[in-house]
Scaffold this active site. Structure first.
Site: not given
Ligand code: GLC
Length: 554
Positions: A102, A203, A259, A332-333
């Site tokens: 990540d 991320d 992402e 995980h979100d």
């Molecule tokens: C992304 C991650 C999430 C995190 C956010 C801030 O969306 O997947 O878990 O809280 O970024 O880093």
């Protein structure tokens, strides 16, 4: 629709996401760790996945479970040491499994030395690594709200200015306009690549370039303006990613997935276009945001199948031949996919979990499995706020109920359905104490259904969700059509059945999925003996049983 021409290893791979804190605890402190992962590599090998995406394992004060990094080149104490990491990388590679890290570089932790220096004085060489602004009329520079509640600006007494944090106050946003900051990030990325890692999941990478005018944003249903408008897919994001590609990515044989919250088809073709030299693929958000309302994700609506099909089909057809999809229903979100898109009542859990797996794995793109999805793990439905751990849902609970925008009872129900903690309860390894995750006290409660749903039980049962996923992965390896074939939706108006076809080099596969608990007549079901690739129940009639799914050659 075009057939994608360029064949690459990452298009043919199946990725498994590990959320280390909840995967496997080897030392009894109640927190998953790297040695725990090493001990479960055999399990992943048996499942047949090619790549592990490791959620952050870097040093972090854990305001956001590791997504707030205070040292990019050190491993979080609770997770182990750099020696443990090197051993994991080495053992995984020997087993033919790649590791994707990540990469969290939209922001750091406020405890990162860069920020510690930056906040000290306006003349610090690190000052411009972050986004500092003067307040306005005794308040913050604008009305932007942070993803985890409150204003996106935090006042800092030492220099009497505000810094921007799109997420938690302990996650100050890096200033990508600053060339030194960008260079420092690329340097760190090369350091990891030189170690031999196999790629990055980036991320919130769509948020690194902000509109430099920092205007007020529209307020939707909450208390603050939605900053996404001015931070997502910003003016220089593609320039920065092209630079990153030149400086780092193009120098290694790695895979990259962005992402990209707020991404549109047009934007995705730029981020992940075959000839754009930015990233390999993106995570789009449209299907997981279906049903979002005026309080964003906090609601209890079910996803309408017609809408789901429209969104998935749009991404399937529009990226085909020019860019590449990531296929996912959970991470995980997100809540557990079987609870959100399937049916987690005991009589339908297994069959609907298999149906969802089949529906997704036959699409074009690289499939991602989130830990426990291959077991059909469900939301835990904790009924007290104290059982939740995630800052996002806890802050939202207080902010929205205290403002009178939603009752406490309704908000708790929304959290049970949508909280990120739904995905973060420990992996259910066996029916023993704490589901075999830890011999200590788990950092978050284990789902009470672990005695019925666990890996040990499923490994022994050839008809389990685990073995179904194993077969899906194997089929993808044996049939290039599953990777590269074109996609066509057969049933846009049908609100119960998802039917589509894939075609490649003169061959065709038809996929039929019943998304309901009803028996439905199905005219597309023309499969005779011998043509079925995989099915989740035995039924030779021209009907689909509740949650039946089948894929066959036509
Ligand atoms: C992304 C991650 C999430 C995190 C956010 C801030 O969306 O997947 O878990 O809280 O970024 O880093």
């Amino acid at each position: 629709m075009m057939e994608s021409t360029k064949h690459t290893w990452w298009k043919e791979a199946v990725v498994y996401q590990i959320y280390p804190k909840s995967f496997m605890d080897s030392d009894g402190d109640g927190i998953g760790d790297i040695r725990g992962i090493i001990g479960r590599l055999d399990y992943l090998k048996e499942l047949g996945i090619d790549v592990i995406w490791l959620s952050p394992v870097y040093q972090s004060p854990n305001a956001d479970n590791g997504y707030d990094i205070s040292d990019y080149r050190a491993i979080q104490k609770e997770f182990g040491s750099m020696e443990d990491f090197d051993e994991l990388l080495d053992k995984a590679h020997k087993m033919g499994i790649k590791i994707v890290m990540d990469l969290v570089v939209n922001h750091t932790s406020d405890e990162h030395p860069w920020f510690v220096e930056s906040r000290k004085s306006k003349d610090s060489p690190y000052r411009d690594y972050y986004i500092w602004k003067e307040g306005k009329a005794g308040g913050p520079p604008n009305n932007w709200g942070a993803s985890f509640g409150g204003s996106a600006w935090e006042y800092d007494e030492s220099t009497e200015m505000y810094y921007l944090h799109s997420f938690h106050t302990k996650q100050p946003d890096l200033n990508w306009e600053n060339e030194d900051a960008r260079k420092a990030v690329y340097d760190m990325m090369r350091w990891w690549c030189d170690k031999g890692i196999d790629g990055f999941r980036m991320d919130v990478i769509s948020m690194i370039s902000k509109d430099q005018n920092f205007p007020d944003a529209q307020v939707h249903g909450g208390l603050y303006g939605n900053l996404g408008e001015f931070t997502m897919n910003g003016p220089r994001v593609h320039e920065f990613l092209k630079e990153m590609n030149r400086e780092v990515l193009s120098r290694y044989d790695i895979m990259t997935v962005g992402e990209t919250a707020g991404v549109t088809i047009e934007e995705a073709k730029r981020y992940a276009g075959e000839t754009e030299e930015e990233l390999n693929m993106v995570f789009q958000f449209e299907h997981v945001c279906l049903g979002d309302g005026k309080l964003g994700k906090w609601n209890d609506s079910r996803v309408d199948l017609r809408e789901l099909k429209a969104v998935m089909s749009k991404w399937q057809t529009e990226l085909s031949g020019t860019a590449w999809n990531s296929l996912y229903l959970g991470n995980h979100d997100q809540p557990r996919s079987v609870s959100r898109f399937g049916d987690d009542r005991p009589e339908y859990r297994e069959i609907s979990a298999k149906m969802l797996g089949l529906c997704l794995h036959f699409m074009q793109g690289t499939p991602y499995i989130y830990q426990g999805e291959e077991l059909g793990m469900t939301n835990p439905y904790f009924d007290r706020l104290e059982d939740y751990r995630d800052v996002e849902c806890i802050n939202a609970y207080h902010e929205l109920t205290e403002a009178g925008l939603v009752s406490q009872k309704d908000m708790l129900r929304y959290i049970q359905l949508r909280s990120r903690d739904n995905a973060r309860t420990p992996m259910q390894w066996d029916g023993g104490e704490n589901g075999g995750f830890t011999r200590g006290i788990p950092w978050i409660g284990i789902n009470p259904n672990y005695s019925q749903i666990n890996a040990k039980k499923e490994l022994k049962d050839p008809h389990s969700v685990f073995h179904f996923y194993r077969k899906l992965i194997q089929l993808r390896k044996e049939n290039k059509i599953m990777v590269y074939g074109t996609y066509q939706l057969l049933s846009p108006e049908d609100d119960s059945i998802y039917a589509y076809e894939r075609a490649y080099q003169g061959k065709r596969i038809r996929v039929l999925c019943n998304f309901t608990d009803r028996i439905l007549p199905c005219e597309w079901k023309t499969c005779e003996e011998g043509v079925v690739l995989i099915r989740n129940c035995e039924n030779t009639d021209k009907t689909l049983l509740p949650y039946e799914a089948v894929a066959f050659w036509v």
